[in-house]
Design a protein around this motif. Structure first.
Motif, PDB file in Angstrom:
ATOM      1  N   PRO A  33       0.820  -1.279  -0.125  1.00  0.00           N
ATOM      2  CA  PRO A  33       0.122   0.063  -0.063  1.00  0.00           C
ATOM      3  C   PRO A  33       0.816   1.224   0.153  1.00  0.00           C
ATOM      4  N   SER A  34       2.049   1.205   0.320  1.00  0.00           N
ATOM      5  CA  SER A  34       2.811   2.303   0.435  1.00  0.00           C
ATOM      6  C   SER A  34       3.549   2.759  -0.855  1.00  0.00           C
ATOM      7  N   ALA A  35       3.311   1.647  -2.014  1.00  0.00           N
ATOM      8  CA  ALA A  35       4.116   1.978  -3.312  1.00  0.00           C
ATOM      9  C   ALA A  35       3.273   1.200  -4.373  1.00  0.00           C
ATOM     10  N   ILE A  36       1.958   1.691  -4.743  1.00  0.00           N
ATOM     11  CA  ILE A  36       0.979   1.231  -5.360  1.00  0.00           C
ATOM     12  C   ILE A  36       1.541   1.576  -6.884  1.00  0.00           C
ATOM     13  N   SER A  37       1.759   0.678  -7.612  1.00  0.00           N
ATOM     14  CA  SER A  37       2.198   0.718  -9.040  1.00  0.00           C
ATOM     15  C   SER A  37       1.115   1.026 -10.168  1.00  0.00           C
ATOM     16  N   GLU A  38       1.445   2.229 -10.740  1.00  0.00           N
ATOM     17  CA  GLU A  38       0.511   2.606 -11.895  1.00  0.00           C
ATOM     18  C   GLU A  38       0.297   1.605 -12.850  1.00  0.00           C
ATOM     19  N   SER A  39       0.906   0.230 -12.731  1.00  0.00           N
ATOM     20  CA  SER A  39       0.727  -0.704 -14.008  1.00  0.00           C
ATOM     21  C   SER A  39      -0.010  -1.757 -13.357  1.00  0.00           C
ATOM     22  N   ASP A  40      -0.594  -1.636 -12.158  1.00  0.00           N
ATOM     23  CA  ASP A  40      -1.668  -2.759 -11.449  1.00  0.00           C
ATOM     24  C   ASP A  40      -2.850  -2.664 -11.952  1.00  0.00           C
ATOM     25  N   ARG A  41      -3.159  -3.852 -12.369  1.00  0.00           N
ATOM     26  CA  ARG A  41      -4.507  -4.001 -12.907  1.00  0.00           C
ATOM     27  C   ARG A  41      -5.413  -4.927 -12.063  1.00  0.00           C
TER      28      ARG A  41
END
Length: 165
Positions: A33-41
């Motif tokens: 949660p401290s480093a959510i990736s913009e690539s996550d789907r």
């Protein structure tokens, strides 16, 4: 974080055979949660800060396969019975896994290998076993864990069904 590959059951909270909803929840729990990736789907894949990709494959509302992609740092590891499948050279991974179970070269891709009895599959785009500077071919890029029979042809599926009854 260590991710223990436990075929045919799963990886961490992701369990083969769980519902899609439960798999989505488990996948979401693996995000940092401290480093959510913009690539996550959501419902498909997440990337951890190490670069480790965790992907789920569902069919008929059921988790059928889990794929992990090689991290760019060693803060996350994918382990099969103590064998770090991304940190060791591919040739060494195959040797060590081969001491634990049968493993075969993929008939369609000589750079990839399958442990059919588990089902555990190791992939890299090409083989470069004697070139450590060529990371994409020297190490595995991904590992897939699935239910036995995941790669079966219809004839193999029928044979597997007949053997189990």
């Amino acid at each position: 974080m260590d991710f223990d590959l436990a075929p045919p059951n799963g990886v961490g909270p992701l369990r083969i055979g769980m519902t899609r909803l439960a798999a989505n929840t488990a996948l979401d729990a693996l995000r940092d949660p401290s480093a959510i990736s913009e690539s996550d789907r959501p419902g498909q894949h997440v990337f951890r800060p190490s670069g480790l990709m965790i992907s789920i494959h569902c069919m008929r509302d059921m988790l059928e396969a889990i794929e992990l992609g090689r991290p760019s740092s060693q803060t996350d590891r994918a382990l099969f019975r103590g064998v770090d499948v991304f940190a060791l050279p591919a040739r060494e991974v195959i040797r060590r896994v081969g001491e634990l179970t049968s493993i075969e070269e993929d008939p369609d891709d000589d750079a990839s290998f399958i442990a059919p009895n588990l089902l555990l599959s190791f992939w890299r785009p090409f083989a470069a076993d004697d070139e450590p500077e060529e990371e994409q071919g020297y190490y595995f890029s991904s590992v897939l864990l699935a239910r036995p029979g995941y790669y079966d042809t219809p004839a193999q599926a029928a044979e597997r069904l007949q053997q189990s009854s």
